[in-house]
Write an enzyme that holds these catalytic residues in place. Structure first.
Site, PDB file in Angstrom:
ATOM      1  N   GLU A 102      -4.879  -6.822  14.719  1.00 16.78           N
ATOM      2  CA  GLU A 102      -4.359  -5.492  14.350  1.00 16.78           C
ATOM      3  C   GLU A 102      -5.492  -4.457  14.426  1.00 16.78           C
ATOM      4  O   GLU A 102      -5.251  -3.281  14.640  1.00 16.78           O
ATOM      5  CB  GLU A 102      -3.738  -5.526  12.942  1.00 16.78           C
ATOM      6  CG  GLU A 102      -2.709  -4.423  12.720  1.00 16.78           C
ATOM      7  CD  GLU A 102      -1.961  -4.535  11.394  1.00 16.78           C
ATOM      8  OE1 GLU A 102      -2.601  -4.385  10.346  1.00 16.78           O
ATOM      9  OE2 GLU A 102      -0.733  -4.752  11.407  1.00 16.78           O
TER      10      GLU A 102
ATOM     11  N   LYS B 276       0.846  -1.202   0.000  1.00 21.23           N
ATOM     12  CA  LYS B 276       0.000   0.000   0.000  1.00 21.23           C
ATOM     13  C   LYS B 276       0.878   1.247   0.000  1.00 21.23           C
ATOM     14  O   LYS B 276       0.692   2.160  -0.774  1.00 21.23           O
ATOM     15  CB  LYS B 276      -0.913  -0.051   1.232  1.00 21.23           C
ATOM     16  CG  LYS B 276      -1.867   1.114   1.339  1.00 21.23           C
ATOM     17  CD  LYS B 276      -2.831   0.905   2.494  1.00 21.23           C
ATOM     18  CE  LYS B 276      -3.584   2.195   2.767  1.00 21.23           C
ATOM     19  NZ  LYS B 276      -4.510   2.090   3.891  1.00 21.23           N
TER      20      LYS B 276
ATOM     21  N   LYS C 265       9.210  -0.722  14.377  1.00 23.54           N
ATOM     22  CA  LYS C 265       9.801  -0.397  13.068  1.00 23.54           C
ATOM     23  C   LYS C 265      10.890   0.672  13.224  1.00 23.54           C
ATOM     24  O   LYS C 265      11.968   0.574  12.637  1.00 23.54           O
ATOM     25  CB  LYS C 265       8.732   0.153  12.113  1.00 23.54           C
ATOM     26  CG  LYS C 265       7.748  -0.859  11.580  1.00 23.54           C
ATOM     27  CD  LYS C 265       6.836  -0.205  10.542  1.00 23.54           C
ATOM     28  CE  LYS C 265       5.625  -1.046  10.228  1.00 23.54           C
ATOM     29  NZ  LYS C 265       4.661  -0.408   9.342  1.00 23.54           N
TER      30      LYS C 265
ATOM     31  N   GLY D 278      -4.967  -1.956   4.977  1.00 27.06           N
ATOM     32  CA  GLY D 278      -4.170  -3.092   4.495  1.00 27.06           C
ATOM     33  C   GLY D 278      -4.844  -4.425   4.748  1.00 27.06           C
ATOM     34  O   GLY D 278      -4.953  -5.273   3.860  1.00 27.06           O
ATOM     35  N   ARG D 279      -5.336  -4.628   5.965  1.00 27.23           N
ATOM     36  CA  ARG D 279      -5.920  -5.937   6.319  1.00 27.23           C
ATOM     37  C   ARG D 279      -7.320  -6.125   5.751  1.00 27.23           C
ATOM     38  O   ARG D 279      -7.936  -7.172   5.954  1.00 27.23           O
ATOM     39  CB  ARG D 279      -5.896  -6.119   7.843  1.00 27.23           C
ATOM     40  CG  ARG D 279      -6.536  -4.981   8.624  1.00 27.23           C
ATOM     41  CD  ARG D 279      -6.138  -5.060  10.104  1.00 27.23           C
ATOM     42  NE  ARG D 279      -6.622  -3.911  10.881  1.00 27.23           N
ATOM     43  CZ  ARG D 279      -5.957  -2.784  11.018  1.00 27.23           C
ATOM     44  NH1 ARG D 279      -4.797  -2.608  10.410  1.00 27.23           N
ATOM     45  NH2 ARG D 279      -6.447  -1.802  11.757  1.00 27.23           N
TER      46      ARG D 279
ATOM     47  N   GLU E 276      10.429  -4.776   4.636  1.00 25.15           N
ATOM     48  CA  GLU E 276      10.527  -6.182   4.192  1.00 25.15           C
ATOM     49  C   GLU E 276      10.232  -6.287   2.702  1.00 25.15           C
ATOM     50  O   GLU E 276      10.961  -6.950   1.944  1.00 25.15           O
ATOM     51  CB  GLU E 276       9.519  -7.055   4.963  1.00 25.15           C
ATOM     52  CG  GLU E 276       9.796  -7.192   6.445  1.00 25.15           C
ATOM     53  CD  GLU E 276       9.096  -6.134   7.289  1.00 25.15           C
ATOM     54  OE1 GLU E 276       8.866  -5.004   6.771  1.00 25.15           O
ATOM     55  OE2 GLU E 276       8.791  -6.421   8.453  1.00 25.15           O
TER      56      GLU E 276
ATOM     57  N   HIS F  89      -5.752 -33.745  17.074  1.00 25.99           N
ATOM     58  CA  HIS F  89      -4.652 -34.600  17.535  1.00 25.99           C
ATOM     59  C   HIS F  89      -3.515 -33.761  18.105  1.00 25.99           C
ATOM     60  O   HIS F  89      -2.386 -34.239  18.220  1.00 25.99           O
ATOM     61  CB  HIS F  89      -4.166 -35.484  16.389  1.00 25.99           C
ATOM     62  CG  HIS F  89      -5.276 -36.342  15.864  1.00 25.99           C
ATOM     63  ND1 HIS F  89      -5.568 -37.573  16.396  1.00 25.99           N
ATOM     64  CD2 HIS F  89      -6.209 -36.110  14.903  1.00 25.99           C
ATOM     65  CE1 HIS F  89      -6.624 -38.084  15.762  1.00 25.99           C
ATOM     66  NE2 HIS F  89      -7.034 -37.214  14.858  1.00 25.99           N
TER      67      HIS F  89
HETATM   68  O1  F6P Z   1       3.171  -3.133   9.813  1.00 27.64           O
HETATM   69  C1  F6P Z   1       1.795  -3.248   9.683  1.00 27.64           C
HETATM   70  C2  F6P Z   1       1.333  -2.882   8.313  1.00 27.64           C
HETATM   71  O2  F6P Z   1       1.277  -1.515   8.178  1.00 27.64           O
HETATM   72  C3  F6P Z   1      -0.022  -3.520   8.035  1.00 27.64           C
HETATM   73  O3  F6P Z   1      -1.066  -2.792   8.547  1.00 27.64           O
HETATM   74  C4  F6P Z   1       0.010  -3.643   6.559  1.00 27.64           C
HETATM   75  O4  F6P Z   1      -0.946  -4.551   6.088  1.00 27.64           O
HETATM   76  C5  F6P Z   1       1.420  -4.104   6.342  1.00 27.64           C
HETATM   77  O5  F6P Z   1       2.182  -3.395   7.298  1.00 27.64           O
HETATM   78  C6  F6P Z   1       1.983  -3.911   4.964  1.00 27.64           C
HETATM   79  O6  F6P Z   1       1.934  -2.570   4.569  1.00 27.64           O
HETATM   80  P1  F6P Z   1       2.130  -2.151   3.056  1.00 27.64           P
HETATM   81  O7  F6P Z   1       1.030  -2.770   2.263  1.00 27.64           O
HETATM   82  O8  F6P Z   1       2.077  -0.655   3.054  1.00 27.64           O
HETATM   83  O9  F6P Z   1       3.465  -2.668   2.619  1.00 27.64           O
END
Ligand code: F6P
Length: 536
Positions: A349, A202, A500, A263-264, A208, A380
């Site tokens: 979240e 987003k 972060k 995002g979620r 990452e 199990h």
């Molecule tokens: O670190 C949490 C977060 O901001 C989530 O809310 C989001 O889904 C995810 O990181 C990834 O964010 P982006 O889509 O901006 O890379």
């Protein structure tokens, strides 16, 4: 949380908590039908919960007292209910099937939503039909989605869930972890010439994702020996065109979404691109229709027959009335194996908050811990604790009347376990029953099942794009309803920020040539020194 309404729920809990589910069922022959509701292809039987009609009435009054209807209308109509980020919350616009406009700051967002869906459909068809060719002229056989959190969990879970509808000649992979092993192992399974990378973020700033995207780009260029190859092998899903361009992806190959999609909650946005490539635009549309059915149900059904509202209230009953710390999601369908992981982000979240909408600390529990695994595997492993442990773990059992793989009697066996578990959890086995079976007296306490463990049963005819979309929307709206009742903001996630910021500081210290002057606490300083010493 509305104090008066909650106090009256608590008073009713005091009346009912000593009554066992065995007794509640024995006393009321209509209990199962009384506490069963249906919507969007789903049947929810919530009769195996520790409720009475009187308690449900009080819980429903809590929803009314929380002004839930007004909040639902506010969300659907694009009000900026994500106050701390001053944003509308309009994931429902992404699947709106009506002709009604949806306004954000006076502008109808629907034309843009439809334009992106059309662009996704055109692109997906090109890839699916082998008309989108890689740099060396070969068709795409591998899609690698690079994203994390909402830009990973939704499409990864949905891809797995919708496998029976997917084109088997294109394999989708999902790389999220900044641990290079995730990317490295994935790249071992694909061929550069036939791989399409979808960089989904987003913000297009997430550490990452950008790290993985850069390494994937370097790998591709090295393999194909030409930096121009990036144009045919990388597309982006983002709200941030500037950063996409800066990364080197032509923005004509960018699929946009908007800041009013959390995002979620972004699976039905362009974030669903890998899924659309896998299952095709027609099935994707069916999924959106399923979402929409549940959206309309949530927005219009009376609370007493409203699946998300009822499930939300039951969750609040256990979290706040019985001190339950968690709930388990137990899909009896291997395709839904990643559902719990997806719901962890959606729920935790969203509602993992301790400050209310006025900035004060809440004096009650909010979002629970979500966990789960598919049945029958969990039986199990951890079901022992649910049956005979000391904690209350409310469970959602999710199952289907038919299977996509009708091999021998697998499905009857699966579903026999599905039905048996909720029965065992609710009714247990008494000491008298054990004795009647000649269980040695010494073993009776160990072989007794107290029962009275609450479960919801969610049952649909089949796992289809339609019922899948409705299921995801059901949980989205459940989480929303709980956030409203708990009086917290469900659509921000400030709690992820501190880690972060600290990580970027630590990163410079880990990679510094000279021993840095560490100014953390004694524990963190010592751990960083230990790491630096080992890697030299
Ligand atoms: O670190 C949490 C977060 O901001 C989530 O809310 C989001 O889904 C995810 O990181 C990834 O964010 P982006 O889509 O901006 O890379």
């Amino acid at each position: 949380m509305n104090k008066a309404a909650w106090n009256s729920v608590e008073a009713e809990i005091a009346e009912t908590q000593a009554i066992h589910l065995r007794e509640l069922f024995a006393k009321d022959p209509d209990r199962a039908s009384r506490f069963t509701i249906e919507a969007a292809g789903w049947t929810l039987d919530y009769s195996k919960n520790r409720i009475t009609p009187a308690l449900m009435k009080k819980l429903l009054a809590l929803a009314e007292a929380s002004d839930l209807k007004r909040w639902i209308d506010a969300m659907f109509s694009g009000e900026a209910i994500n106050e701390t980020e001053n944003r509308a919350v309009l994931h429902t616009a992404l699947r709106n099937q009506s002709d009604s406009p949806i306004l954000v700051k006076g502008k109808d967002v629907m034309p843009d939503v439809r334009a992106v869906l059309d662009k996704m459909a055109q692109f997906s068809e090109l890839v699916r039909k082998g008309k989108w060719l890689g740099h060396t002229g070969k068709r795409i056989k591998y899609v690698v989605n690079i994203g994390i959190g909402g830009s990973d969990l939704g499409p990864a879970m949905a891809y797995q869930s919708m496998k029976p509808y997917s084109k088997r000649s294109i394999a989708c992979h999902f790389v999220s972890n900044v641990d290079a092993s995730h990317l490295a192992e994935t790249l071992r399974e694909v061929k550069a010439e036939q791989t399409l990378f979808i960089v989904a973020s987003k913000t297009f700033t997430t550490q990452e994702t950008m790290t993985n995207a850069e390494s994937a780009r370097a790998w591709l260029i090295e393999k194909l020996g030409d930096s121009k190859a990036v144009a045919k092998h990388f597309v982006a899903v983002s709200t941030n065109a500037e950063k996409v361009a800066a990364f080197g992806i032509d923005t004509t190959n960018m699929f946009g979404f908007w800041d009013w999609v959390g995002g979620r909650y972004s699976l039905p946005s362009a974030v669903g691109l890998p899924l659309m490539i896998a299952i095709g635009p027609a099935n994707y549309k069916k999924m959106l229709k399923g979402y929409y059915k549940m959206d309309r149900h949530f927005a219009t059904a009376p609370f007493s027959r409203n699946l998300p509202v009822v499930m939300a209230l039951l969750g609040i009953l256990y979290a706040n009335g019985y001190g339950a710390e968690s709930y388990a999601v137990l899909p009896y369908d291997q395709y839904l194996a990643r559902l719990a992981a997806y719901l962890q982000q959606l729920d935790m979240e969203s509602n993992g908050k301790s400050i209310d909408r006025h900035g004060n600390r809440v004096p009650y529990s909010t979002g629970p811990i979500v966990w789960g695994e598919p049945g029958t595997n969990g039986q199990h492993a951890f079901y022992q604790l649910i049956h005979q442990g000391t904690r209350m773990i409310p469970c959602d059992f999710i199952g289907f009347c038919t299977s996509h793989n009708a091999i021998s009697d697998h499905h009857d066996k699966l579903m026999a376990n599905f039905f048996a578990q909720t029965e065992a959890l609710a009714f247990g086995k008494t000491a008298e029953q054990c004795r009647a079976e000649s269980v040695p007296e010494k073993l009776v306490p160990h072989k007794t099942f107290e029962g009275n463990h609450p479960t919801n049963t969610l049952l649909a005819d089949a796992l289809t794009p339609d019922t899948f979309g409705a299921l995801v929307a059901l949980y989205e709206h459940k989480v929303f309803t709980q956030g409203i009742i708990w009086n917290i903001f469900s659509f921000d996630q400030w709690g992820v920020e501190l880690g972060k910021v600290l990580a970027s500081k630590v990163l410079t210290e880990l990679s510094a040539k000279e021993q840095p002057a560490l100014k953390h606490d004694a524990s963190t300083n010592a751990l960083i020194r230990r790491y630096r010493a080992a890697k030299q």
